[in-house]
Design an enzyme around this catalytic site. Structure first.
Site, short mmCIF file in Angstrom:
data_model
loop_
_atom_site.label_atom_id
_atom_site.label_comp_id
_atom_site.label_asym_id
_atom_site.label_seq_id
_atom_site.Cartn_x
_atom_site.Cartn_y
_atom_site.Cartn_z
N GLU A 39 0.80 -1.22 0.00
CA GLU A 39 0.00 0.00 0.00
C GLU A 39 0.83 1.27 0.00
O GLU A 39 2.00 1.28 0.38
CB GLU A 39 -0.92 0.01 1.22
CG GLU A 39 -1.96 -1.09 1.13
CD GLU A 39 -3.04 -0.96 2.16
OE1 GLU A 39 -3.91 -1.83 2.20
OE2 GLU A 39 -3.04 0.01 2.93
N CYS B 261 3.47 8.54 1.57
CA CYS B 261 4.01 7.51 2.48
C CYS B 261 4.26 6.25 1.66
O CYS B 261 3.33 5.66 1.12
CB CYS B 261 2.96 7.30 3.57
SG CYS B 261 3.48 6.13 4.81
N CYS C 218 6.66 -7.25 6.82
CA CYS C 218 7.84 -6.81 7.58
C CYS C 218 8.34 -7.98 8.40
O CYS C 218 7.53 -8.74 8.94
CB CYS C 218 7.46 -5.64 8.51
SG CYS C 218 8.86 -4.92 9.38
N CYS D 15 6.70 -5.41 15.68
CA CYS D 15 6.28 -4.44 16.69
C CYS D 15 4.82 -4.74 17.02
O CYS D 15 4.00 -4.90 16.12
CB CYS D 15 6.47 -3.02 16.16
SG CYS D 15 8.15 -2.73 15.60
N CYS E 290 1.78 -2.76 15.62
CA CYS E 290 1.78 -2.47 14.19
C CYS E 290 1.14 -3.60 13.41
O CYS E 290 1.54 -4.76 13.55
CB CYS E 290 3.21 -2.25 13.70
SG CYS E 290 3.32 -2.08 11.91
N LEU F 48 10.88 5.24 18.28
CA LEU F 48 11.38 4.96 19.63
C LEU F 48 10.28 4.28 20.46
O LEU F 48 10.46 3.18 20.95
CB LEU F 48 11.84 6.27 20.29
CG LEU F 48 12.62 6.10 21.59
CD1 LEU F 48 13.92 5.34 21.38
CD2 LEU F 48 12.91 7.46 22.23
N CYS G 168 -0.69 6.07 8.21
CA CYS G 168 0.64 5.82 7.72
C CYS G 168 1.33 4.88 8.71
O CYS G 168 1.25 5.08 9.91
CB CYS G 168 1.37 7.15 7.66
SG CYS G 168 2.56 7.24 6.39
N1 SAH Z 1 9.42 0.10 9.78
C1 SAH Z 1 9.65 1.49 9.92
C2 SAH Z 1 8.78 2.33 9.01
C3 SAH Z 1 7.34 1.93 8.86
S1 SAH Z 1 6.33 2.12 10.29
C4 SAH Z 1 9.49 1.91 11.37
O1 SAH Z 1 9.05 1.11 12.16
O2 SAH Z 1 9.87 3.03 11.67
C5 SAH Z 1 6.01 3.88 10.33
C6 SAH Z 1 5.54 4.42 11.67
O3 SAH Z 1 4.17 4.08 11.95
C7 SAH Z 1 6.34 3.86 12.82
O4 SAH Z 1 6.70 4.85 13.73
C8 SAH Z 1 5.36 2.88 13.42
O5 SAH Z 1 5.73 2.60 14.71
C9 SAH Z 1 4.05 3.61 13.29
N2 SAH Z 1 2.89 2.73 13.48
C10 SAH Z 1 2.76 1.44 13.12
N3 SAH Z 1 1.57 0.94 13.48
C11 SAH Z 1 0.89 1.93 14.08
C12 SAH Z 1 -0.42 2.03 14.68
N4 SAH Z 1 -1.24 1.00 14.72
N5 SAH Z 1 -0.78 3.22 15.19
C13 SAH Z 1 0.06 4.29 15.15
N6 SAH Z 1 1.30 4.24 14.61
C14 SAH Z 1 1.73 3.08 14.07
FE1 SF4 Z 2 7.87 -3.35 10.80
FE2 SF4 Z 2 5.67 -2.17 11.70
FE3 SF4 Z 2 7.75 -2.48 13.33
FE4 SF4 Z 2 7.88 -0.69 11.32
S1 SF4 Z 2 6.51 -0.61 13.08
S2 SF4 Z 2 9.45 -2.22 11.92
S3 SF4 Z 2 6.65 -1.79 9.75
S4 SF4 Z 2 6.54 -4.15 12.42
#
Ligand code: SAH
Ligand code: SF4
Length: 420
Positions: free
Chosen positions: A122, A135, A142, A146, A149, A272, A393
């Site tokens: 996406e 974005c 991935c 996390c 996410c 972070l 995003c």
């Molecule tokens: N993998 C990279 C870039 C993609 S994620 C990273 O983790 O930085 C982009 C941002 O969206 C990250 O800060 C991630 O933690 C945040 N994010 C992911 N899922 C989310 C959610 N459900 N609600 C709010 N932010 C989220």
């Molecule tokens: Fe992967 Fe989502 Fe963690 Fe970013 S926030 S590293 S996309 S699992």
């Protein structure tokens, strides 16, 4: 989604589980998008042109691809008529296929895209008063997990190629109608006030002005392709977007951060999300490999960061998990301790089916933001955009089926094992 097993690439600096390679096109033609000009010239030479002609043609074709956005060799009017079918027999000008395009009531747009070998990912466009941010995804799925996410609940299918990454930006320009119209002067001949200080397109009057690598995937685990794609985005002969308008977001792949500054040089955002080892280990498990101190030291060493180009710390607000006043004070302490030119982006958690967390209350978020702000660090709360089309995003995945907790735990365990 594929069930391909994760496997390690031997000898990588930081082993990345990559289950599947790109499937070559069945018709044997080569996609030119994503290739540097020099490589295009080499391919033309291999296909039979002499060195000088190959170089000239590559220059012309490159200009048509990245300045004019053409997707058909037949439209390349300064190339001999007989040459155009010769090119079309051997090469293609690829774009990711659009499976679905959605438009939110607040102007946010989301596209579900498909690679030529059938994998979905996406892309989101977020317009604001003074800018428009695209974005962009770097991987299908991935390898990291996390816990807040949604992308983390997917198996990585594969890295996107440089062409599929820069192709997203080109597709956005197609959809937003932002290529110079035919007959219109190209960049070199544009008025000075349309060209910004880096020689790129000025933001004035354009919809797409900024790019964030914050879509699906961890960009630093697909380093070479992300670098090659962003080079084409930044190239004055390419898409000509200034590096100051591009931000790469990482969950903290410390060994690649120095390379990121040196070889790409874009703005850095770091996910972070927590300030203690226990909490970050839980919600951003890569923390078990590269801890908070190591990560912040890598930020302090990040060349290219300065007061004018601050590092963004992303912090997702999770109720009763990472959102206390003590957490906010600790965040301030850490930023000051490492003397980081920083700003903090507070992101209200965007829930998805099966997620184990809730979003912090607006009062809690306000209190957290105030503490950071009063310490002299900018800490805006990011307004959720495109909620009606699920466009957050960093949470780029169409409303998927709910996985059971047991399924999620199995998947997370598998990913952690693959990461080592
Ligand atoms: N993998 C990279 C870039 C993609 S994620 C990273 O983790 O930085 C982009 C941002 O969206 C990250 O800060 C991630 O933690 C945040 N994010 C992911 N899922 C989310 C959610 N459900 N609600 C709010 N932010 C989220
Ligand atoms: Fe992967 Fe989502 Fe963690 Fe970013 S926030 S590293 S996309 S699992």
């Amino acid at each position: 989604m594929s069930d391909t097993k994760l496997m390690q690439i031997p000898g990588h600096i930081d082993p990345v589980p990559v289950p599947r390679d790109v499937t070559p096109r069945e018709d044997g033609r080569v996609d030119l998008i994503g290739l540097p000009k020099k490589r295009i010239a080499e391919l033309f030479e291999v296909a039979g042109l002499d060195t000088k002609a190959a170089k000239l043609r590559a220059k012309q074709v490159f200009h048509w691809l990245y300045h004019r956005g053409v997707t058909d060799f037949a439209a390349m009017t300064d190339i001999a008529k007989t040459m155009r079918p010769w090119l079309a027999e051997r090469f293609v000008i690829g774009r990711p296929e659009i499976v679905e395009a959605q438009h939110s009531t607040d102007g946010t747009r989301k596209w579900l895209l498909r690679t030529a070998d059938g994998h979905d990912f996406e892309m989101v466009f977020i317009p604001d008063a003074d800018r428009g941010t695209l974005c962009v995804s770097s991987q299908v799925g991935c390898t990291l997990n996390c816990r807040f996410c949604h992308t983390g609940t997917m198996r990585l299918v594969r890295n996107l190629t440089a062409g599929e990454i820069v192709g997203q930006v080109m597709l956005a320009r197609d959809s937003l109608g932002e290529w110079p119209k035919s007959g219109q002067a190209d960049l070199a001949a544009l008025d000075d006030d349309l060209v910004d200080e880096d020689g790129g397109y000025s933001a004035d009057g354009r919809l797409l002005t900024n790019i964030v690598m914050m879509g699906m995937g961890e960009p630093l685990y697909n380093f070479d392709n992300v670098r090659d794609a962003l080079k084409l985005v930044m190239d004055g002969d390419g898409l000509a977007l200034s590096k100051r308008r591009i931000t790469l977001s990482t969950s903290g792949v410390v060994p690649q951060m120095e390379r990121c500054a040196e070889e790409i040089g874009v703005n850095l955002a770091v996910s972070l999300h927590a300030v203690t080892k226990d909490v970050r280990d839980e919600i951003v498990p890569i923390n078990k490999k590269y801890g908070i101190e190591e990560l912040l030291q890598a930020c302090a060493d990040y060349k290219g960061a300065s007061n004018a180009r601050r590092i963004t710390f992303e912090y997702v607000m999770l109720k009763d998990k990472n959102d206390s006043d003590e957490d906010a004070h600790e965040l301030v302490r850490l930023i000051k301790h490492y003397k980081l030119p920083a700003k903090v982006n507070l992101i209200p958690f965007n829930p998805w089916p099966g997620a184990a967390y809730d979003c912090s209350t607006p009062e809690r978020i306000k209190s957290f933001s105030n503490i950071v702000f009063e310490a002299g660090i900018s800490a805006p709360v990011r307004t959720p955009r495109g909620r009606d089309i699920d466009a957050a995003c960093g949470q780029l995945k169409t409303a998927a089926e709910k996985k059971s907790r047991a399924e999620l735990e199995r998947l997370y365990a598998e990913k952690e094992k693959a990461l080592g």
